[in-house]
Design a protein around this motif. Structure first.
Motif, mmCIF file in Angstrom:
data_model
loop_
_atom_site.group_PDB
_atom_site.id
_atom_site.type_symbol
_atom_site.label_atom_id
_atom_site.label_comp_id
_atom_site.label_asym_id
_atom_site.label_seq_id
_atom_site.Cartn_x
_atom_site.Cartn_y
_atom_site.Cartn_z
ATOM 1 N N SER A 38 51.790 50.318 48.966
ATOM 2 C CA SER A 38 50.356 50.059 49.052
ATOM 3 C C SER A 38 49.733 50.482 47.740
ATOM 4 N N ASP A 39 48.411 50.270 47.642
ATOM 5 C CA ASP A 39 47.708 50.704 46.435
ATOM 6 C C ASP A 39 47.694 52.232 46.342
ATOM 7 N N ASP A 40 47.907 52.916 47.461
ATOM 8 C CA ASP A 40 47.906 54.385 47.455
ATOM 9 C C ASP A 40 49.251 54.981 47.078
ATOM 10 N N THR A 41 50.290 54.176 47.084
ATOM 11 C CA THR A 41 51.613 54.683 46.701
ATOM 12 C C THR A 41 51.989 54.097 45.355
ATOM 13 N N CYS A 42 52.864 53.122 45.332
ATOM 14 C CA CYS A 42 53.324 52.597 44.044
ATOM 15 C C CYS A 42 52.553 51.370 43.585
ATOM 16 N N GLY A 43 51.821 50.720 44.478
ATOM 17 C CA GLY A 43 51.143 49.491 44.083
ATOM 18 C C GLY A 43 52.075 48.287 44.136
ATOM 19 N N GLU A 44 51.588 47.168 43.654
ATOM 20 C CA GLU A 44 52.341 45.923 43.740
ATOM 21 C C GLU A 44 53.628 45.982 42.937
ATOM 22 N N ILE A 45 54.688 45.465 43.517
ATOM 23 C CA ILE A 45 55.995 45.413 42.854
ATOM 24 C C ILE A 45 56.214 43.998 42.327
ATOM 25 N N LYS A 46 56.773 43.922 41.114
ATOM 26 C CA LYS A 46 56.988 42.623 40.471
ATOM 27 C C LYS A 46 58.476 42.337 40.359
ATOM 28 N N TYR A 47 58.893 41.234 40.936
ATOM 29 C CA TYR A 47 60.303 40.843 40.947
ATOM 30 C C TYR A 47 60.503 39.714 39.937
ATOM 31 N N THR A 48 61.519 39.825 39.113
ATOM 32 C CA THR A 48 61.852 38.772 38.160
ATOM 33 C C THR A 48 63.242 38.252 38.469
ATOM 34 N N LEU A 49 63.336 36.928 38.599
ATOM 35 C CA LEU A 49 64.619 36.297 38.895
ATOM 36 C C LEU A 49 65.036 35.472 37.693
ATOM 37 N N SER A 50 66.272 35.622 37.266
ATOM 38 C CA SER A 50 66.767 34.850 36.131
ATOM 39 C C SER A 50 68.264 34.645 36.296
ATOM 40 N N GLY A 51 68.854 33.890 35.378
ATOM 41 C CA GLY A 51 70.281 33.641 35.438
ATOM 42 C C GLY A 51 70.595 32.425 36.277
ATOM 43 N N SER A 52 71.869 32.257 36.605
ATOM 44 C CA SER A 52 72.263 31.075 37.352
ATOM 45 C C SER A 52 73.412 31.366 38.304
ATOM 46 N N SER A 53 73.394 30.612 39.413
ATOM 47 C CA SER A 53 74.485 30.701 40.378
ATOM 48 C C SER A 53 74.545 29.395 41.152
ATOM 49 N N ALA A 54 75.770 28.949 41.429
ATOM 50 C CA ALA A 54 75.956 27.732 42.202
ATOM 51 C C ALA A 54 75.933 28.011 43.702
ATOM 52 N N ASP A 55 75.876 29.276 44.094
ATOM 53 C CA ASP A 55 75.748 29.620 45.506
ATOM 54 C C ASP A 55 75.174 31.023 45.604
ATOM 55 N N GLY A 56 73.882 31.094 45.515
ATOM 56 C CA GLY A 56 73.225 32.393 45.567
ATOM 57 C C GLY A 56 71.843 32.245 46.168
ATOM 58 N N SER A 57 71.203 33.369 46.403
ATOM 59 C CA SER A 57 69.878 33.321 47.012
ATOM 60 C C SER A 57 69.141 34.626 46.770
ATOM 61 N N PHE A 58 67.822 34.544 46.896
ATOM 62 C CA PHE A 58 66.967 35.723 46.812
ATOM 63 C C PHE A 58 66.083 35.738 48.044
ATOM 64 N N TYR A 59 66.137 36.833 48.786
ATOM 65 C CA TYR A 59 65.334 36.987 49.994
ATOM 66 C C TYR A 59 64.544 38.272 49.881
ATOM 67 N N LEU A 60 63.251 38.166 50.097
ATOM 68 C CA LEU A 60 62.373 39.326 50.001
ATOM 69 C C LEU A 60 61.554 39.428 51.266
ATOM 70 N N GLU A 61 61.526 40.592 51.875
ATOM 71 C CA GLU A 61 60.632 40.793 53.005
ATOM 72 C C GLU A 61 59.777 42.022 52.737
#
Lengths: 337, 122
Positions: free
Chosen positions: A115-138
């Protein structure tokens, strides 16, 4: 002038060289703690080590090392490398994210404490390549996901999926080109799927080929500014969202889709919130859609379609059909509201 | 102008020195400490040991008695030697000092089978 520049450059070099980072490596995930933030790091009964609130089981730690790398606060960097992926988590958010890496499938659970009271917004950067991969964020707090020259195909799920009902910024930086693709037979709603509010920005290019669902799916609104989005194919709609769609600049190009080019629906059937208008509003940029499916629309909206600027090239050729459930004829159209 | 440039450079150097840590200090349950310089520092955990290695050598610490570690700007003992390795420490004036004792701030020459190096104790 040259003297001042030299002095400034020297100061800059000195400042940069003084960065010291404690890296805790757990499998393919490295937690990078700035030395000046680390403080006292207690060992727990010989089996754990705690750094900035993050407890590590020593049995899981491959190594701890110190280097001069610089890691910005509030960042998580994911680099796909073929059949694997590596992740670097900034130390100040280490206690707020749980990262698992299975081959080139990266899953991040963002703590409910973010939250804004703890660490604040987190920024995720995705790069590189894969023929069978995924990114899941909850998670439950707003976040930013940057696609930076990412080339990601998943053979089993959505290559990028965010389960977070808050505002999600999808940044596509200027000068970058990212590609997402999936395989047929999946159960995901889109190649890029988000359960929150999706805001696209950055002048880079995002190209999507979706064999299972929509090219881009957002459970809530989509706002697009500056980004070039190219849907080369989709099993369903090119872009599908609820609440509303706005485009102020950038470019959208949709082709080879199984249904509508862009579909905007009401989120709720009744008791709708004020922003749940089912409206498509385009005030700039360029929008092109080539739709061939029967009774499909170039742009389809449960609410209004407001066009006040931009360039449009919409082609439909699917003809019409009798809807036996609704007892009415449906026809293909460039715009359908 | 030259004076301003010199003062600026000294200020930048002072800032950099103040931010730099010299090592990691490990504290055990009894309060005893072991300091290790950061150069090439790497820690692995093998059984009940923490193996701490740097460019000068390595030391093993018992995990069951370790309480904490933290960065430090000063090192009470600047030399980490491989067990049983002969290490000689000299002042800049050539006087040999006890390598196992706490070294006063200053510059020292460290000789071992691995070579000769100059260290700074702050």
């Amino acid at each position: 002038m040259k003297t001042w520049l030299t002095i400034l450059a020297a100061c800059g070099c000195v400042a940069a060289a003084s960065a010291q980072t404690l890296n805790v490596q757990v499998g393919n995930v490295t937690y990078a703690f700035a030395a000046e933030q680390a403080g006292v790091m207690p060992f727990g009964e010989g089996i754990t080590l705690t750094v900035q609130g993050r407890e590590f089981a020593l049995a899981d730690v491959a190594q701890v090392y110190v280097d001069n790398s610089v890691v910005d606060d509030n960042t998580v960097a994911v680099v796909f490398e073929g059949s694997t992926a590596s992740v670097v988590v900034a130390g100040n958010v280490a206690q707020y994210v749980d990262v698992t890496v299975d081959g080139a499938n990266v899953s991040v659970a963002q703590s409910a404490l973010v939250s804004d009271d703890t660490c604040g917004e987190i920024k995720y950067t995705l790069s590189g390549s894969s023929a069978d991969g995924s990114f899941y964020l909850e998670g439950e707090f707003k976040a930013t996901v940057t696609l930076s020259d990412l080339n990601l195909t998943s053979l089993s799920t959505a290559p990028v999926s965010v389960k977070n009902g808050k505002r999600i910024k999808f940044k596509v930086p200027d000068g970058t080109a990212s590609y997402l693709a999936d395989a047929a037979g999946g159960s995901h709603k889109g190649c890029l799927a988000c359960t929150g509010h999706s805001e696209f920005s950055g002048s880079g290019t995002l190209t999507i080929a979706c064999a299972t669902g929509h090219g881009i799916y957002s459970k809530e609104y989509i706002e697009l500014k500056n980004t070039t989005v190219v849907i080369t194919s989709a099993a369903k709609d090119g872009i599908n969202c609820n609440q509303y769609f706005t485009m102020t600049s950038g470019s959208v190009s949709i082709d080879n889709v199984g249904d509508d080019g862009l579909q905007v629906s009401f989120k709720d059937d009744t008791d709708r919130e004020a922003e749940d208008t089912g409206t498509a509003t385009i005030s700039g940029g360029s929008f092109a859609a080539n739709v061939t499916a029967t009774a499909a629309k170039g742009i389809k909206a449960d609410g209004d379609i407001n066009i006040s600027g931009g360039e449009f090239t919409i082609s439909v050729s699917g003809g019409g059909e009798w809807d036996a459930d609704a007892l009415k004829t449906k026809a293909s159209a460039c715009l359908g509201a | 102008m030259r004076k301003i440039a010199f003062l600026l450079l000294m200020a930048c150097a002072a800032m950099a020195s103040a931010a730099d840590f010299a090592g990691l200090v490990f504290t055990d349950q009894s309060g005893a400490t072991t300091s290790v310089a950061l150069d090439g520092l790497r820690i692995t955990f093998e059984g009940d040991k923490a193996v701490v290695t740097n460019n000068s050598g390595s030391v093993e610490l018992s995990l069951s008695s370790l309480a904490s570690m933290e960065f430090t700007t000063t090192l009470s003992t600047a030399v980490v030697a491989v067990e049983d390795e002969a290490v000689e420490v000299y002042t800049m004036t050539g006087v040999r000092v006890d390598a196992q004792a706490s070294l006063a701030p200053g510059i020292y020459i460290v000789k071992s089978t691995r070579g000769v190096s100059k260290i700074v104790v702050r």
